[in-house]
Design an enzyme around this catalytic site. Structure first.
Site, short mmCIF file in Angstrom:
data_model
loop_
_atom_site.label_atom_id
_atom_site.label_comp_id
_atom_site.label_asym_id
_atom_site.label_seq_id
_atom_site.Cartn_x
_atom_site.Cartn_y
_atom_site.Cartn_z
N HIS A 1 0.34 49.18 35.92
CA HIS A 1 1.55 49.81 35.41
C HIS A 1 1.27 50.73 34.23
CE1 HIS A 1 3.47 46.64 37.78
NE2 HIS A 1 4.51 47.44 37.82
N GLY A 2 0.25 50.40 33.47
CA GLY A 2 -0.03 51.27 32.33
C GLY A 2 -1.19 50.73 31.53
#
Lengths: 362, 470
Positions: free
Chosen positions: B325-326
């Site tokens: 996601h990041g």
């Protein structure tokens, strides 16, 4: 597939599409109309703080200049007052109601608000020819534009567009933008959201320095747009000279409809017993247009005061390049020069006007 | 270009018309691929080269199945190189600065010269999604789940197809590529179901998520200024926001693909009604969780190598899922919390659950509440901009105490109750199927009225979809 079957298929597909479109339009327009009243008057930059300040003490002013940025940045109330006093109209109390980007519908609404605040104290309202309606699609959906995009305003906005001296193509474009803005408003988008979901951070009303009664020297509050315009002006000296050369040049644009449009506003004010005048700001880019509009208004209403300062032959001191900030606005020094002329012309007009100096110096 | 923008409606109308006017399958794919590149180019045309690169790599790796049919070793090497190059692209744009910063911090702690290097890179929108799709193509061809595509256009179309390009769902090559082989027929398109799904997605995104977002921002920007119940409500509202935002996007993506004749798998299935985290992951971002299961968890050994190894695999999968996601430790913690819950659930199921009597519906309600509580605790780390902020909010969430006394300008708990009830009722009564079963004229009337009402609830100004940043 036979042609009859094909026709039946198309018909069967079209009916739901039309039903969808019809129901959507009726529902959206109904929601928009019902919730529009609840939305109230939005916060409008410059306009709202000026109007609020005026409404809080309408008796403090008796002479109002209502117009665009060429009023906002050009009309210095204290200079108008001293100049008018010098020429025999003492004790004027002037307020600058200039708002950048002011269109015809906005000007009509603003004048209505001013009159609603009480008109007994008013000596004169000086109108500037407002900007043409519906200038760009990106502006058509702003909160400010949306407030004026109601169907009730459509007639006079179209009248304003049709009267503006420009080509048919531009008029068609503006009507298209107006239609887009009105469709956006009628779609009702966001109307219920503002009711159901209050702003997380409430809007803080804009504060405006009104110590100069509505005047602001251009560049004193610099923005990127203002600085870019100034840079463009500095970088293109020839354009200024070219613009001045257009003064008096023949033009095919019909200005009479615009004169009729302005005259109707002036007549409406005069019918309510208020001295009304037209102010034409110096503007090199409009030298082939606005002076002709002024002449046409004079031709229609000879007794009306037309403060036409867009005349390099009459006011050469207003067309010295050094006092200009950009191609349409002067800086503070220019605004003071201009206001001295405007104060003089206003006073002379008031003395000669229908209600005369008696009212003017009342 | 967002699915809720007017210009997308215009764009889609043109693509829709062109697609169905054309009779030839190749021409349709060409138009849809070109439209997808236009769609992506409007975000940032500079990154079109990146998609092209990944497409060509995927095509070439897929081609090795035909070229080196008899040489498994070479094919495996090509597959490894293809996956590695795709992950390198992803790593460079998404994780380089994260790992460089982390290494520099670690080096400074142990007293080594850090030689800190940071690249000023913009994260290409949707890179995580199309990279995973490319890997799916390469792996599926290698496994023989699908045949090699002879035309690079097919691979380009699969990777770039605009409904799923920037935020999923992550469509498996084995699900999508076979659909390309045949001409899609308008008669097979479930028009009303697609329109209903689009409207539901539109309402979730534009009417709910975008209206809730400013309140969530208010809480997360300054949690200490708000009373504890408001902070907790803010956390729960974020759970609603991200669900409505992402599932709304997925619904619209599935609907758009459906109207163009292609079927995407569902991506959400009322995840907040799950009774445990394992079920939650079968209902939340289904395309990612199943991708991670099939391409990461199972290849790591899954649950075939003992409990300890299973737990390690679970945690690895969830932490990497978080990191997907990041590039931030917050996402790692988010993945860790979900991995921890999965491990605890397995132990609970094996050692405790069988020894306590069933509580019937009370047990279901309790299990759902505990799952919801845990999922929202994890969301705090997902949403917070830094670890300290997340820990502060988590403390309030767990202890019900906050130094502030500020309140949101809306009855947040009432809103949560209304939305929760609406969600449960819609799930139970299948409101969408009821709408879809209407006759065409009644449906058109209902759809027109509902769309008008939905439009009135759209806030002024668009917010990008949350998952675009991933």
């Amino acid at each position: 597939m036979s042609s009859r079957t094909r026709f039946r298929n198309i018909r069967d597909a079209m009916v739901p599409c039309l039903l969808f479109a019809g129901v959507f339009v009726v529902c959206a327009a109904s929601i928009s109309t019902i919730l529009r009243h609840r939305a109230g008057v939005p916060e409008m930059s410059v306009l709202s703080p000026k109007l609020a300040a005026y409404q809080s003490q309408p008796d403090a002013y008796d002479t109002l200049f209502v117009g665009t940025s060429r009023t906002f940045y050009h009309i210095v109330p204290e200079v108008i007052e001293s100049s008018a006093a010098e020429y025999g109209c003492p004790d004027l109390r002037v307020f600058n109601f200039g708002v950048f980007g002011l269109t015809g519908a906005e000007q009509d609404w603003l004048v209505d608000q001013i009159l609603d605040a009480g008109q007994g104290h008013l000596r004169a309202i000086v109108l500037e020819d407002p900007l043409p309606e519906a200038r760009a699609t990106r502006e058509a959906t702003s909160t400010r534009a949306r407030f004026f995009n109601s169907t009730g305003n459509a007639g006079r906005r179209i009248a304003s567009i049709m009267s503006y001296p420009e080509s048919i193509a531009k008029k068609v474009y503006r009507i298209g933008v107006l239609g887009y803005g009105m469709a956006y408003d009628l779609s009702g988008v966001g109307r219920a959201a503002t009711v159901a979901f209050p702003a997380a951070v409430p809007d803080v009303p804009e504060t405006l320095n009104l110590s100069q009664d509505g005047f602001e020297a251009l560049g004193s509050v610099p923005t990127d747009d203002i600085l870019a315009r100034h840079k463009d002006f500095e970088d293109n000296p020839a354009k200024f000279a070219d613009a001045l050369a257009r003064y008096g040049a023949p033009s095919n644009e019909k200005v009479e409809p615009r004169a009729v449009y302005i005259a109707s506003r002036i007549k409406a004010l005069e019918a309510r017993g208020i001295n009304a005048a037209l102010y034409i700001s110096p503007d090199p880019l409009e030298l082939d247009r606005t002076p002709r509009v002024g002449e046409a208004v004079r031709a229609l209403m000879p007794e009306t005061t037309v403060i036409d300062l867009n005349r390099p032959d009459e006011y050469p001191d207003l067309f010295e390049r050094g006092i200009w900030f950009d191609f349409s606005h002067v800086g503070e020094e220019g605004a003071r020069r201009l206001s001295r002329h405007a104060g003089q012309e206003l006073c002379e007009g008031l003395k000669q006007g229908r209600r005369g100096v008696t009212d003017a110096v009342r | 270009m967002l699915f809720v923008e007017l210009r997308f409606f215009v764009f889609f109308a043109v693509v829709f018309a062109l697609t169905w006017i054309l009779r030839n399958n190749g021409q349709r794919k060409l138009v849809l691929t070109a439209a997808s590149y236009v769609f992506y180019g409007l975000w940032d045309w500079r990154f079109l080269g990146l998609i092209l690169f990944i497409t060509v790599v995927s095509y070439l790796v897929g081609g090795t199945r035909a070229w080196w049919a008899d040489n498994e070793a070479k094919r495996r090497l090509a597959l490894t190189a293809g996956i590695a190059s795709s992950l390198c692209v992803l790593g460079l744009f998404k994780y380089f600065n994260f790992f460089a910063d982390t290494f520099a911090e670690f080096a400074s702690i142990v007293g080594l010269p850090s030689g800190h290097v940071t690249l000023n890179l913009i994260l290409p929108v949707g890179i995580s999604f199309y990279t995973f799709q490319a890997i799916s193509y390469m792996v599926d061809v290698h496994r023989g789940d699908i045949g090699t595509r002879r035309s690079v256009l097919d691979v380009a179309f699969y990777i770039a197809f605009f409904p799923q390009l920037v935020a999923g769902p992550i469509v498996r090559a084995s699900d999508f590529i076979p659909q390309m082989a045949t001409v899609r027929r308008w008669a097979d398109v479930p028009v009303r179901a697609c329109l209903t799904l689009f409207l539901i997605g539109f309402i979730k995104k534009a009417c709910l998520s975008d209206n809730i977002a400013p309140y969530v921002d208010l809480i997360f920007n300054d949690p200490s200024a708000f009373a504890a119940d408001q902070v907790i409500a803010g956390v729960l509202l974020y759970g609603v926001q991200i669900y409505c935002d992402f599932s709304g996007y997925s619904d619209m993506a599935i609907a758009c693909a459906g109207l163009l004749g292609y079927k995407f798998p569902p991506n959400f299935d009322s995840p907040y009604l799950s009774t445990n985290i394992q079920i939650f992951w079968r209902r939340w971002h289904i395309s990612l969780s199943s991708w991670l299961r099939d391409y990461l968890y199972i290849p790591l050994g899954g649950n075939r190598k003992g409990e300890m190894r299973r737990d390690v695999n679970l945690m690895t999968t969830m932490v990497l899922g978080g990191l997907w996601h990041g590039a931030s430790f917050n996402f790692v913690i988010w993945g860790f919390l979900h991995g921890l819950a999965l491990m605890l659930e397995r132990s609970w199921g094996k050692h405790v659950a069988s020894r306590i009597p069933s509580l019937g519906w009370v047990g279901i309600v309790l299990a759902t509440a505990v799952t919801y509580f845990w999922v929202n605790l994890a969301w705090i780390f997902f949403r917070a901009t830094n670890l300290n902020e997340a820990i502060g909010i988590a403390r309030t969430y767990l202890t019900f105490s906050s130094p502030g006394d500020g309140r949101l300008p809306i009855s947040a708990w009432l809103l949560l109750m209304v939305l929760g009830a609406a969600h449960a009722l819609a799930h139970h009564f299948k409101a969408d199927t009821y709408l879809t079963r209407m006759n065409p004229n009644s449906y058109a009337i209902a759809f027109g009225a509902l769309f008008a009402v939905a439009l009135a609830f759209v806030p002024l100004g668009y917010r990008p979809f949350i998952y675009f940043q991933f």
